[in-house]
Design a protein around this motif. Structure first.
Motif, PDB file in Angstrom:
ATOM      1  N   ASP A   1       0.824  -1.211   0.000  1.00 43.25           N
ATOM      2  CA  ASP A   1       0.000   0.000   0.000  1.00 43.25           C
ATOM      3  C   ASP A   1       0.856   1.259   0.000  1.00 43.25           C
ATOM      4  O   ASP A   1       1.950   1.285   0.587  1.00 43.25           O
ATOM      5  N   LEU A   2       0.355   2.296  -0.644  1.00 40.99           N
ATOM      6  CA  LEU A   2       1.064   3.569  -0.696  1.00 40.99           C
ATOM      7  C   LEU A   2       1.244   4.135   0.716  1.00 40.99           C
ATOM      8  O   LEU A   2       0.296   4.247   1.474  1.00 40.99           O
ATOM      9  N   GLY A   3       2.482   4.480   1.054  1.00 38.14           N
ATOM     10  CA  GLY A   3       2.771   5.063   2.352  1.00 38.14           C
ATOM     11  C   GLY A   3       2.952   4.059   3.474  1.00 38.14           C
ATOM     12  O   GLY A   3       3.140   4.458   4.632  1.00 38.14           O
ATOM     13  N   ALA A   4       2.907   2.773   3.160  1.00 36.94           N
ATOM     14  CA  ALA A   4       3.037   1.734   4.187  1.00 36.94           C
ATOM     15  C   ALA A   4       4.424   1.747   4.815  1.00 36.94           C
ATOM     16  O   ALA A   4       5.441   1.858   4.111  1.00 36.94           O
ATOM     17  N   LYS A   5       4.470   1.629   6.149  1.00 36.15           N
ATOM     18  CA  LYS A   5       5.732   1.563   6.874  1.00 36.15           C
ATOM     19  C   LYS A   5       5.707   0.372   7.823  1.00 36.15           C
ATOM     20  O   LYS A   5       4.707   0.126   8.498  1.00 36.15           O
ATOM     21  N   LYS A   6       6.820  -0.338   7.874  1.00 33.95           N
ATOM     22  CA  LYS A   6       6.911  -1.520   8.726  1.00 33.95           C
ATOM     23  C   LYS A   6       6.978  -1.110  10.192  1.00 33.95           C
ATOM     24  O   LYS A   6       7.702  -0.187  10.565  1.00 33.95           O
ATOM     25  N   ALA A   7       6.204  -1.794  11.030  1.00 32.96           N
ATOM     26  CA  ALA A   7       6.155  -1.506  12.462  1.00 32.96           C
ATOM     27  C   ALA A   7       6.421  -2.799  13.232  1.00 32.96           C
ATOM     28  O   ALA A   7       5.775  -3.818  12.989  1.00 32.96           O
ATOM     29  N   VAL A   8       7.371  -2.740  14.152  1.00 35.17           N
ATOM     30  CA  VAL A   8       7.762  -3.924  14.918  1.00 35.17           C
ATOM     31  C   VAL A   8       7.839  -3.576  16.403  1.00 35.17           C
ATOM     32  O   VAL A   8       8.433  -2.555  16.779  1.00 35.17           O
ATOM     33  N   LEU A   9       7.248  -4.424  17.228  1.00 35.97           N
ATOM     34  CA  LEU A   9       7.403  -4.300  18.673  1.00 35.97           C
ATOM     35  C   LEU A   9       7.419  -5.692  19.288  1.00 35.97           C
ATOM     36  O   LEU A   9       6.910  -6.653  18.722  1.00 35.97           O
ATOM     37  N   GLU A  10       8.018  -5.774  20.479  1.00 33.85           N
ATOM     38  CA  GLU A  10       8.030  -7.004  21.255  1.00 33.85           C
ATOM     39  C   GLU A  10       7.350  -6.724  22.592  1.00 33.85           C
ATOM     40  O   GLU A  10       7.472  -5.624  23.128  1.00 33.85           O
ATOM     41  N   TYR A  11       6.626  -7.692  23.109  1.00 29.92           N
ATOM     42  CA  TYR A  11       6.045  -7.494  24.433  1.00 29.92           C
ATOM     43  C   TYR A  11       6.160  -8.773  25.254  1.00 29.92           C
ATOM     44  O   TYR A  11       6.277  -9.882  24.720  1.00 29.92           O
ATOM     45  N   GLU A  12       6.153  -8.608  26.561  1.00 30.38           N
ATOM     46  CA  GLU A  12       6.007  -9.719  27.485  1.00 30.38           C
ATOM     47  C   GLU A  12       4.901  -9.384  28.471  1.00 30.38           C
ATOM     48  O   GLU A  12       4.749  -8.234  28.885  1.00 30.38           O
ATOM     49  N   LYS A  13       4.113 -10.389  28.819  1.00 31.52           N
ATOM     50  CA  LYS A  13       3.026 -10.185  29.778  1.00 31.52           C
ATOM     51  C   LYS A  13       3.581 -10.351  31.184  1.00 31.52           C
ATOM     52  O   LYS A  13       4.144 -11.387  31.528  1.00 31.52           O
ATOM     53  N   LEU A  14       3.408  -9.315  32.018  1.00 33.37           N
ATOM     54  CA  LEU A  14       3.934  -9.342  33.371  1.00 33.37           C
ATOM     55  C   LEU A  14       2.921  -9.840  34.391  1.00 33.37           C
ATOM     56  O   LEU A  14       3.288 -10.461  35.385  1.00 33.37           O
ATOM     57  N   GLU A  15       1.637  -9.544  34.140  1.00 32.67           N
ATOM     58  CA  GLU A  15       0.614  -9.922  35.114  1.00 32.67           C
ATOM     59  C   GLU A  15      -0.762  -9.877  34.465  1.00 32.67           C
ATOM     60  O   GLU A  15      -0.982  -9.125  33.506  1.00 32.67           O
ATOM     61  N   GLU A  16      -1.667 -10.670  34.992  1.00 36.39           N
ATOM     62  CA  GLU A  16      -3.045 -10.713  34.503  1.00 36.39           C
ATOM     63  C   GLU A  16      -3.978 -10.650  35.700  1.00 36.39           C
ATOM     64  O   GLU A  16      -3.783 -11.364  36.679  1.00 36.39           O
ATOM     65  N   ILE A  17      -4.984  -9.775  35.651  1.00 38.85           N
ATOM     66  CA  ILE A  17      -5.912  -9.614  36.768  1.00 38.85           C
ATOM     67  C   ILE A  17      -7.342  -9.545  36.249  1.00 38.85           C
ATOM     68  O   ILE A  17      -7.576  -9.396  35.047  1.00 38.85           O
ATOM     69  N   CYS A  18      -8.286  -9.607  37.173  1.00 40.61           N
ATOM     70  CA  CYS A  18      -9.694  -9.402  36.851  1.00 40.61           C
ATOM     71  C   CYS A  18     -10.135  -8.106  37.532  1.00 40.61           C
ATOM     72  O   CYS A  18      -9.993  -7.969  38.752  1.00 40.61           O
ATOM     73  N   LEU A  19     -10.619  -7.163  36.768  1.00 42.04           N
ATOM     74  CA  LEU A  19     -11.066  -5.873  37.292  1.00 42.04           C
ATOM     75  C   LEU A  19     -12.420  -5.548  36.689  1.00 42.04           C
ATOM     76  O   LEU A  19     -12.577  -5.549  35.458  1.00 42.04           O
ATOM     77  N   GLU A  20     -13.404  -5.273  37.547  1.00 44.99           N
ATOM     78  CA  GLU A  20     -14.760  -4.984  37.085  1.00 44.99           C
ATOM     79  C   GLU A  20     -15.272  -6.088  36.158  1.00 44.99           C
ATOM     80  O   GLU A  20     -15.879  -5.838  35.111  1.00 44.99           O
ATOM     81  N   LYS A  21     -14.952  -7.332  36.545  1.00 40.73           N
ATOM     82  CA  LYS A  21     -15.381  -8.540  35.830  1.00 40.73           C
ATOM     83  C   LYS A  21     -14.804  -8.639  34.416  1.00 40.73           C
ATOM     84  O   LYS A  21     -15.350  -9.360  33.565  1.00 40.73           O
ATOM     85  N   ARG A  22     -13.714  -7.924  34.169  1.00 38.83           N
ATOM     86  CA  ARG A  22     -13.037  -8.003  32.873  1.00 38.83           C
ATOM     87  C   ARG A  22     -11.586  -8.395  33.104  1.00 38.83           C
ATOM     88  O   ARG A  22     -10.967  -8.003  34.098  1.00 38.83           O
ATOM     89  N   THR A  23     -11.025  -9.144  32.173  1.00 35.82           N
ATOM     90  CA  THR A  23      -9.630  -9.556  32.274  1.00 35.82           C
ATOM     91  C   THR A  23      -8.730  -8.465  31.704  1.00 35.82           C
ATOM     92  O   THR A  23      -8.925  -8.024  30.567  1.00 35.82           O
ATOM     93  N   LEU A  24      -7.779  -8.023  32.508  1.00 35.67           N
ATOM     94  CA  LEU A  24      -6.799  -7.036  32.083  1.00 35.67           C
ATOM     95  C   LEU A  24      -5.407  -7.628  32.204  1.00 35.67           C
ATOM     96  O   LEU A  24      -5.119  -8.387  33.138  1.00 35.67           O
ATOM     97  N   SER A  25      -4.528  -7.270  31.278  1.00 30.77           N
ATOM     98  CA  SER A  25      -3.154  -7.755  31.286  1.00 30.77           C
ATOM     99  C   SER A  25      -2.188  -6.586  31.260  1.00 30.77           C
ATOM    100  O   SER A  25      -2.407  -5.597  30.551  1.00 30.77           O
TER     101      SER A  25
END
Length: 234
Positions: free
Chosen positions: A126-150
């Motif tokens: 696509d015109l103007g497309a740029k490559k984007a790269v990131l790495e992540y690690e999950k540190l913790e997972e909780i339940c808040l207001e009956k929803r899962t947050l990480s």
């Protein structure tokens, strides 16, 4: 947080902890921006009526975190080269909805939409497309207001417009409080006024001494207080 919060300073540079909602730089005559705050701070320190302030890295206005400024043009040139090289690392903390894997590398092609002020995932061709790269690690997972947050720690490899926000949303783990890329979120109220995204760590070599600088901050966004991890260590 109305006063300037300084995470690191020496004779060559200053690193500030920018609050969410403040622009790094603006043309508005009524809104305060971080660049002006740094100028005023240096002026009061006796650095002249119009002290040199070179912006090395920028953050989206709603995003909290570390912003690096140079105090002279030579340092600005050196820091810009360092921060664009593999000799430096930028890390973010984000609270996302859902259950991402323990660790992952996200690779997408993004294009900026100037009309809407947003980015979208596109094809490499696509015109103007740029490559984007990131790495992540999950540190913790909780339940808040009956929803899962990480809680994720993100290593930003490339620096594209809205990159972290759109890549995580595209992967199915939108950032809590991000009204642009998580409009259907069930979370609301003052706690979720801004995206739960913080530029929390800059790791680079000093442009003159060669010393390794690893500057970390604790997020101000109260949603991070729900997690048990210690933010006092990088």
């Amino acid at each position: 947080m109305n006063s300037l919060s300084i995470a690191y300073e020496d004779e060559y540079m200053i690193i500030c902890h920018k609050p969410a909602g403040m622009a790094v730089q603006t043309r508005s005559l009524t809104a305060t921006d971080l660049e002006s705050e740094v100028c005023n701070y240096l002026y009061k320190k006796g650095k002249g009526k119009n002290p040199y302030v070179g912006i090395i890295n920028r953050l989206d206005q709603p995003v909290e975190g570390l912003v690096l400024f140079a105090k002279d043009s030579d340092t600005a040139g050196r820091l810009s080269k360092i921060m664009q090289s593999e000799e430096s690392s930028k890390y973010y903390m984000a609270v996302v909805e859902g259950k991402p894997g323990e660790a992952e590398t996200l690779i997408n092609y993004l294009v900026k939409d100037g009309k809407s002020g947003s980015a979208r995932v596109c094809l490499e061709s696509d015109l103007g497309a740029k490559k984007a790269v990131l790495e992540y690690e999950k540190l913790e997972e909780i339940c808040l207001e009956k929803r899962t947050l990480s809680l994720l720690k993100i290593h930003l490899i490339t620096g594209r417009f809205h990159q972290i926000r759109i890549q995580l949303s595209n992967a199915g783990y939108p950032i809590v409080g991000d009204k642009k890329y998580n409009a259907k979120s069930l979370f609301g109220g003052e706690l979720y006024k801004y995206p739960a995204l913080v530029s929390c760590e800059l790791d680079f070599f000093h442009p003159y001494s060669g010393e390794n600088l690893d500057i970390c901050i604790r997020p101000w966004n109260k949603i991070f207080d729900n997690f048990h991890i210690s933010f006092d260590e990088c």
